[in-house]
Write a protein that holds these residues in place. Structure first.
Motif, short mmCIF file in Angstrom:
data_model
loop_
_atom_site.label_atom_id
_atom_site.label_comp_id
_atom_site.label_asym_id
_atom_site.label_seq_id
_atom_site.Cartn_x
_atom_site.Cartn_y
_atom_site.Cartn_z
N LEU A 109 8.33 9.56 -6.80
CA LEU A 109 9.25 8.53 -7.23
C LEU A 109 10.57 8.51 -6.45
CD1 LEU A 109 8.60 8.73 -11.07
CD2 LEU A 109 7.46 7.34 -9.34
N ASP A 110 10.81 9.53 -5.63
CA ASP A 110 12.01 9.53 -4.80
C ASP A 110 11.75 9.01 -3.39
OD1 ASP A 110 10.45 11.73 -4.18
OD2 ASP A 110 12.13 13.07 -3.82
N ASP B 19 0.82 -1.21 0.00
CA ASP B 19 0.00 0.00 0.00
C ASP B 19 0.86 1.26 0.00
OD1 ASP B 19 -2.30 -1.50 -0.02
OD2 ASP B 19 -2.76 -1.21 2.11
N CYS B 20 1.90 1.27 0.81
CA CYS B 20 2.78 2.44 0.87
C CYS B 20 3.48 2.68 -0.47
CB CYS B 20 3.82 2.29 1.98
SG CYS B 20 3.12 2.40 3.64
N ALA B 21 3.98 1.63 -1.09
CA ALA B 21 4.65 1.76 -2.38
C ALA B 21 3.66 2.19 -3.46
CB ALA B 21 5.32 0.44 -2.76
N SER B 22 2.47 1.62 -3.42
CA SER B 22 1.45 1.98 -4.40
C SER B 22 1.04 3.44 -4.28
CB SER B 22 0.23 1.07 -4.23
OG SER B 22 -0.79 1.41 -5.12
N ARG B 23 0.89 3.89 -3.03
CA ARG B 23 0.52 5.29 -2.80
C ARG B 23 1.61 6.23 -3.32
NH1 ARG B 23 -0.22 5.13 2.37
NH2 ARG B 23 1.87 5.83 2.89
N ALA B 24 2.87 5.93 -3.03
CA ALA B 24 3.97 6.78 -3.49
C ALA B 24 4.01 6.81 -5.02
CB ALA B 24 5.29 6.28 -2.92
#
Length: 158
Positions: A81-82, A70-75
């Motif tokens: 992207l950083d 979820d955290c990666a998807s949100r970012a």
């Protein structure tokens, strides 16, 4: 038209997938149960594709925890992207793929990178250990204590 392998080959793929799941679980990795909603779990995902083409076979992927996904998807969705979570998520996936490949190879499976654009960061299981070879974690015959078993489970004939 999509063609499937025959019933015998499909059963062999399912058996190979079960053996892969068993070995990864024996190593202590969480294994996602077939059919479980991906929102609920993380771990090794073993999938069979019974297509009668080059893309068919048994595949292994790593699914990070729902929180990390979820955290990666949100970012990614917010174009951040950083964000360190994106790099970390990628490193976790690569490390787990390497670990699972080594675990499976250690017990006699033949695996390779899936080399499929539809299956990025996945392993293809080419073959399992020899058919009669027992798992390294299975109980050996000399470990069984059958001293209480005379002629059957009740101890008597009959």
């Amino acid at each position: 038209m999509f063609e499937r392998v025959g019933a015998e080959e499909s059963a062999a793929l399912r058996k190979l997938a079960r053996r892969v799941r068993d070995e990864l679980a024996a190593a202590g990795l969480p294994v996602v149960a077939p059919g479980l909603d991906p929102v609920l779990a993380g771990g090794a995902v073993v999938d069979t594709d019974d297509g009668a083409d080059a893309a068919g076979g048994v595949f292994v992927a790593w699914q990070a925890s729902p929180c990390l996904r979820d955290c990666a998807s949100r970012a990614f969705r917010l174009k951040q992207l950083d964000e360190p979570v994106l790099r970390h998520s990628s490193v976790v996936g690569a490390a787990m793929m390497q670990a699972m490949a080594q675990i499976l190879a250690s017990v006699g499976f033949s695996v390779e990178d899936a080399r499929d654009e539809y299956r990025p960061q996945q392993l293809r299981v080419l073959a399992g250990p020899l058919s009669g070879q027992r798992s390294v974690w299975s109980i050996r015959d000399d470990e069984l204590d059958l001293s209480g078993w005379q002629d059957g489970p009740t101890g008597g004939a009959g």
